[in-house]
Design a protein around this motif. Structure first.
Motif, PDB file in Angstrom:
ATOM      1  N   VAL A  50      50.437 -37.090 -71.538  1.00 16.48           N
ATOM      2  CA  VAL A  50      51.106 -37.542 -70.314  1.00 16.48           C
ATOM      3  C   VAL A  50      50.357 -38.699 -69.663  1.00 16.48           C
ATOM      4  CG1 VAL A  50      51.891 -36.832 -68.025  1.00 16.48           C
ATOM      5  CG2 VAL A  50      52.026 -35.233 -69.951  1.00 16.48           C
ATOM      6  N   ALA A  51      49.036 -38.676 -69.749  1.00 11.47           N
ATOM      7  CA  ALA A  51      48.221 -39.701 -69.087  1.00 11.47           C
ATOM      8  C   ALA A  51      48.486 -41.099 -69.623  1.00 11.47           C
ATOM      9  CB  ALA A  51      46.742 -39.366 -69.229  1.00 11.47           C
ATOM     10  N   ALA A  52      49.128 -41.197 -70.794  1.00 11.86           N
ATOM     11  CA  ALA A  52      49.387 -42.503 -71.402  1.00 11.86           C
ATOM     12  C   ALA A  52      50.727 -43.104 -70.979  1.00 11.86           C
ATOM     13  CB  ALA A  52      49.330 -42.384 -72.923  1.00 11.86           C
ATOM     14  N   ALA A  53      51.411 -42.492 -70.021  1.00  9.94           N
ATOM     15  CA  ALA A  53      52.722 -42.996 -69.590  1.00  9.94           C
ATOM     16  C   ALA A  53      52.656 -44.472 -69.216  1.00  9.94           C
ATOM     17  CB  ALA A  53      53.219 -42.176 -68.404  1.00  9.94           C
ATOM     18  N   LYS A  54      53.686 -45.219 -69.653  1.00 10.99           N
ATOM     19  CA  LYS A  54      53.699 -46.670 -69.445  1.00 10.99           C
ATOM     20  C   LYS A  54      54.707 -47.121 -68.394  1.00 10.99           C
ATOM     21  CE  LYS A  54      52.416 -47.437 -74.288  1.00 10.99           C
ATOM     22  NZ  LYS A  54      52.856 -47.977 -75.591  1.00 10.99           N
ATOM     23  N   THR A  55      55.704 -46.284 -68.085  1.00 12.47           N
ATOM     24  CA  THR A  55      56.671 -46.663 -67.061  1.00 12.47           C
ATOM     25  C   THR A  55      55.929 -46.992 -65.773  1.00 12.47           C
ATOM     26  OG1 THR A  55      58.437 -45.319 -68.013  1.00 12.47           O
ATOM     27  CG2 THR A  55      58.615 -45.846 -65.675  1.00 12.47           C
ATOM     28  N   ARG A  56      56.186 -48.169 -65.238  1.00 11.34           N
ATOM     29  CA  ARG A  56      55.359 -48.685 -64.147  1.00 11.34           C
ATOM     30  C   ARG A  56      56.152 -48.783 -62.851  1.00 11.34           C
ATOM     31  NH1 ARG A  56      50.496 -50.698 -63.721  1.00 11.34           N
ATOM     32  NH2 ARG A  56      50.204 -50.516 -65.973  1.00 11.34           N
ATOM     33  N   ALA A  57      55.510 -48.371 -61.771  1.00 13.84           N
ATOM     34  CA  ALA A  57      56.053 -48.560 -60.423  1.00 13.84           C
ATOM     35  C   ALA A  57      55.097 -49.455 -59.644  1.00 13.84           C
ATOM     36  CB  ALA A  57      56.229 -47.224 -59.729  1.00 13.84           C
ATOM     37  N   VAL A  58      55.587 -50.619 -59.239  1.00 10.86           N
ATOM     38  CA  VAL A  58      54.764 -51.596 -58.512  1.00 10.86           C
ATOM     39  C   VAL A  58      55.177 -51.584 -57.048  1.00 10.86           C
ATOM     40  CG1 VAL A  58      54.129 -54.029 -58.313  1.00 10.86           C
ATOM     41  CG2 VAL A  58      54.524 -53.022 -60.582  1.00 10.86           C
ATOM     42  N   ARG A  59      54.205 -51.479 -56.172  1.00 12.77           N
ATOM     43  CA  ARG A  59      54.489 -51.437 -54.728  1.00 12.77           C
ATOM     44  C   ARG A  59      54.920 -52.814 -54.241  1.00 12.77           C
ATOM     45  NH1 ARG A  59      52.418 -47.655 -50.758  1.00 12.77           N
ATOM     46  NH2 ARG A  59      53.517 -48.141 -48.807  1.00 12.77           N
ATOM     47  N   ASP A  60      56.036 -52.843 -53.512  1.00 15.79           N
ATOM     48  CA  ASP A  60      56.530 -54.065 -52.885  1.00 15.79           C
ATOM     49  C   ASP A  60      56.951 -53.710 -51.464  1.00 15.79           C
ATOM     50  OD1 ASP A  60      57.494 -56.569 -52.266  1.00 15.79           O
ATOM     51  OD2 ASP A  60      59.374 -56.327 -53.382  1.00 15.79           O
ATOM     52  N   SER A  72      60.036 -50.009 -63.660  1.00 13.38           N
ATOM     53  CA  SER A  72      60.540 -50.485 -64.943  1.00 13.38           C
ATOM     54  C   SER A  72      59.926 -49.648 -66.056  1.00 13.38           C
ATOM     55  CB  SER A  72      60.194 -51.961 -65.167  1.00 13.38           C
ATOM     56  OG  SER A  72      60.871 -52.789 -64.257  1.00 13.38           O
ATOM     57  N   GLY A  73      60.749 -49.316 -67.047  1.00 17.14           N
ATOM     58  CA  GLY A  73      60.253 -48.551 -68.182  1.00 17.14           C
ATOM     59  C   GLY A  73      61.369 -47.787 -68.857  1.00 17.14           C
ATOM     60  N   GLU A  74      60.988 -46.924 -69.764  1.00 17.43           N
ATOM     61  CA  GLU A  74      61.953 -46.137 -70.529  1.00 17.43           C
ATOM     62  C   GLU A  74      61.413 -44.716 -70.696  1.00 17.43           C
ATOM     63  OE1 GLU A  74      63.785 -45.891 -75.089  1.00 17.43           O
ATOM     64  OE2 GLU A  74      62.825 -47.745 -74.378  1.00 17.43           O
ATOM     65  N   LYS A  75      62.274 -43.754 -70.445  1.00 16.94           N
ATOM     66  CA  LYS A  75      61.951 -42.351 -70.680  1.00 16.94           C
ATOM     67  C   LYS A  75      62.883 -41.813 -71.775  1.00 16.94           C
ATOM     68  CE  LYS A  75      58.842 -41.930 -67.407  1.00 16.94           C
ATOM     69  NZ  LYS A  75      57.427 -41.576 -67.681  1.00 16.94           N
ATOM     70  N   THR A  76      62.415 -40.808 -72.510  1.00 13.00           N
ATOM     71  CA  THR A  76      63.239 -40.255 -73.580  1.00 13.00           C
ATOM     72  C   THR A  76      63.105 -38.736 -73.613  1.00 13.00           C
ATOM     73  OG1 THR A  76      63.863 -40.550 -75.903  1.00 13.00           O
ATOM     74  CG2 THR A  76      61.501 -40.399 -75.415  1.00 13.00           C
ATOM     75  N   TRP A  77      64.045 -38.095 -74.309  1.00 16.68           N
ATOM     76  CA  TRP A  77      64.133 -36.631 -74.379  1.00 16.68           C
ATOM     77  C   TRP A  77      64.308 -36.033 -72.996  1.00 16.68           C
ATOM     78  CZ3 TRP A  77      65.492 -36.207 -79.005  1.00 16.68           C
ATOM     79  CH2 TRP A  77      64.851 -36.884 -80.051  1.00 16.68           C
ATOM     80  N   ILE A  78      65.184 -36.649 -72.218  1.00 11.67           N
ATOM     81  CA  ILE A  78      65.390 -36.233 -70.832  1.00 11.67           C
ATOM     82  C   ILE A  78      66.587 -35.288 -70.750  1.00 11.67           C
ATOM     83  CG2 ILE A  78      65.783 -37.004 -68.472  1.00 11.67           C
ATOM     84  CD1 ILE A  78      63.090 -37.868 -69.805  1.00 11.67           C
ATOM     85  N   PRO A  87      59.041 -43.234 -75.385  1.00 11.47           N
ATOM     86  CA  PRO A  87      59.082 -43.445 -76.842  1.00 11.47           C
ATOM     87  C   PRO A  87      57.724 -43.319 -77.525  1.00 11.47           C
ATOM     88  CG  PRO A  87      60.519 -45.022 -75.760  1.00 11.47           C
ATOM     89  CD  PRO A  87      59.813 -44.280 -74.670  1.00 11.47           C
ATOM     90  N   ASP A  88      56.648 -43.746 -76.859  1.00  6.24           N
ATOM     91  CA  ASP A  88      55.309 -43.656 -77.445  1.00  6.24           C
ATOM     92  C   ASP A  88      54.419 -42.654 -76.729  1.00  6.24           C
ATOM     93  OD1 ASP A  88      55.847 -45.663 -79.352  1.00  6.24           O
ATOM     94  OD2 ASP A  88      55.468 -47.209 -77.852  1.00  6.24           O
ATOM     95  N   VAL A  89      55.022 -41.836 -75.854  1.00  7.21           N
ATOM     96  CA  VAL A  89      54.247 -40.896 -75.050  1.00  7.21           C
ATOM     97  C   VAL A  89      54.937 -39.543 -75.066  1.00  7.21           C
ATOM     98  CG1 VAL A  89      53.343 -40.346 -72.764  1.00  7.21           C
ATOM     99  CG2 VAL A  89      53.427 -42.727 -73.529  1.00  7.21           C
ATOM    100  N   GLY A  90      54.257 -38.551 -75.656  1.00  5.92           N
ATOM    101  CA  GLY A  90      54.789 -37.200 -75.669  1.00  5.92           C
ATOM    102  C   GLY A  90      53.862 -36.277 -74.919  1.00  5.92           C
ATOM    103  N   SER A  91      52.991 -35.604 -75.653  1.00 10.72           N
ATOM    104  CA  SER A  91      52.071 -34.648 -75.034  1.00 10.72           C
ATOM    105  C   SER A  91      50.959 -35.322 -74.228  1.00 10.72           C
ATOM    106  CB  SER A  91      51.452 -33.755 -76.112  1.00 10.72           C
ATOM    107  OG  SER A  91      52.453 -33.039 -76.801  1.00 10.72           O
TER     108      SER A  91
END
Length: 385
Positions: free
Chosen positions: A140-150, A157-163, A134-138
């Motif tokens: 790419v480095a600003a992507a907020k969807t996070r993957a935490v190692r467990d 967790s996060g949200e992607k759009t225009w998929i 939603p807040d990241v288009g061109s």
């Protein structure tokens, strides 16, 4: 057949293009017309993608060792143009499946390739690639969807759009932040790692799926990492480069259809005692459309040829994407104008083409972004940082 293609393709490649064109004209287009512009259910879309796979859509440029046809990127660009001429929707679905296939071929571990690649190349599976948010288009480095190692899993967790292909997707390659300054691609199998998908209605191109994807603490094995951990930004930029040349061909494929419809209409429609094709201003519009479409094709074939030759071509791909998609907008606009009042009715397909073309300059980096990329390539000075 488009004039002059024989200087780019050999007889076997020309036969492949002609074979696809016959299928599109004789079988697919009547089925699309009968369906209308409503959303195509997955089983129906899958039946089309499986048939298109027989003509090289998705699998043409992939190496034979990976289950592809080992053909050129130039040929694949031309096949995408032919498909876009008949259906912008199906061309988009093919483009994304093709991009995902390229990622798997180049980056995926062997167990991922073995599991997903053969059926993807056969048109049996649908892939989605999640970059935009939603807040990241061109940026790419600003992507907020996070993957935490467990342990042996990522928790995403996060949200992607225009998929693209979201509602159809059997698997989803997600760009995730795995560290303060690192991005990583991770594959989620829809059955094993469920994610929520919500369709996005648009001005056009609603036969296929464009969606939001929501991820809420989805656990995915670390072995589903695509490429090295932390290499997501570099790999995404490489993916964009190749995707852009195909998006360009998607654009001028729609423009070429608008031109052909306009030529037929200009010959059939008479005003002031003669076909409107004989009026100078109409002839000028047709001439400009035809010349710009050919120029766009040449830009894309050059970029694809450089890919085939293993040459860096970020500038050339950006040029092809910018020009090809902007030509789609201008040509379809002129097609509506040539049709006059009929051009805004549902009876003539130029009305639909004009709506579809408006979308073309936006995905895979807007026209403005392409110009900045070209400028950086020319001067070495970046406008982004």
């Amino acid at each position: 057949m488009i004039g002059g293609l024989d200087i780019f393709f050999d007889k076997a490649e020309l036969a492949a293009i002609e074979s696809l064109r016959r299928y599109l004209d004789e079988q697919l287009e009547p089925e699309l017309a009968a369906h209308g512009e409503d959303f195509v259910p997955k089983d129906k879309m899958q039946s089309w993608t499986q048939k298109l796979a027989e003509f090289g859509l998705v699998n043409a440029p992939q190496p034979e060792s990976a289950g592809g046809l080992g053909l050129s990127w130039k040929l694949h660009v031309q096949l995408i143009e032919e498909l876009a001429y008949s259906s912008g929707d199906l061309a988009i679905a093919a483009l994304v499946n093709g991009s995902a296939a390229s990622m798997l071929v180049k980056l995926a571990p062997e167990h991922i390739k073995t599991r997903y690649l053969p059926r993807l190349l056969a048109g049996e599976l649908f892939a989605s690639v999640g970059i935009s948010e939603p807040d990241v288009g061109s940026d790419v480095a600003a992507a907020k969807t996070r993957a935490v190692r467990d342990g042996d899993h990522w928790v995403i967790s996060g949200e992607k759009t225009w998929i693209t292909n979201g509602e159809y997707s059997d698997f989803f390659i997600c760009t995730c932040r795995t560290g303060e300054n690192e991005l990583t691609h991770i594959l989620l199998d829809r059955n094993e790692h469920p994610y929520e998908v919500r369709g996005i209605p648009k001005i056009a191109l609603n036969r296929q799926s464009t969606s939001q994807v929501f991820l809420d603490d989805v656990r995915v094995p670390v072995e589903n990492t695509i490429g090295e951990i932390g290499s997501g930004l570099k790999n995404t930029l490489t993916l964009f480069e190749r995707a852009r040349v195909h998006v360009g061909s998607w654009g001028y494929g729609m423009a070429r259809r608008a031109l052909d419809e306009s030529i037929k209409y200009a010959i059939d429609r008479s005003q002031h005692g003669k076909p409107i094709a004989g009026h100078q201003l109409i002839a000028e519009k047709l001439a400009v459309m035809a010349t710009e479409i050919d120029a766009a094709r040449l830009l894309s074939l050059r970029a694809a040829g450089m890919i085939d030759a293993g040459q860096r071509c970020d500038k050339e791909c950006a040029m092809a994407k910018w020009y090809g998609t902007e030509i789609a907008v201008s040509a379809t606009r002129q097609a509506v104008q040539i049709h006059g009042g009929n051009g805004v009715t549902k009876e003539f397909i130029v009305e639909r083409l004009a709506r579809e073309a408006m979308i073309a300059p936006i995905p895979d980096g807007t026209t403005e972004i392409q110009k900045l990329l070209i400028g950086r390539s020319l001067t070495g000075v970046s406008a982004f940082r």
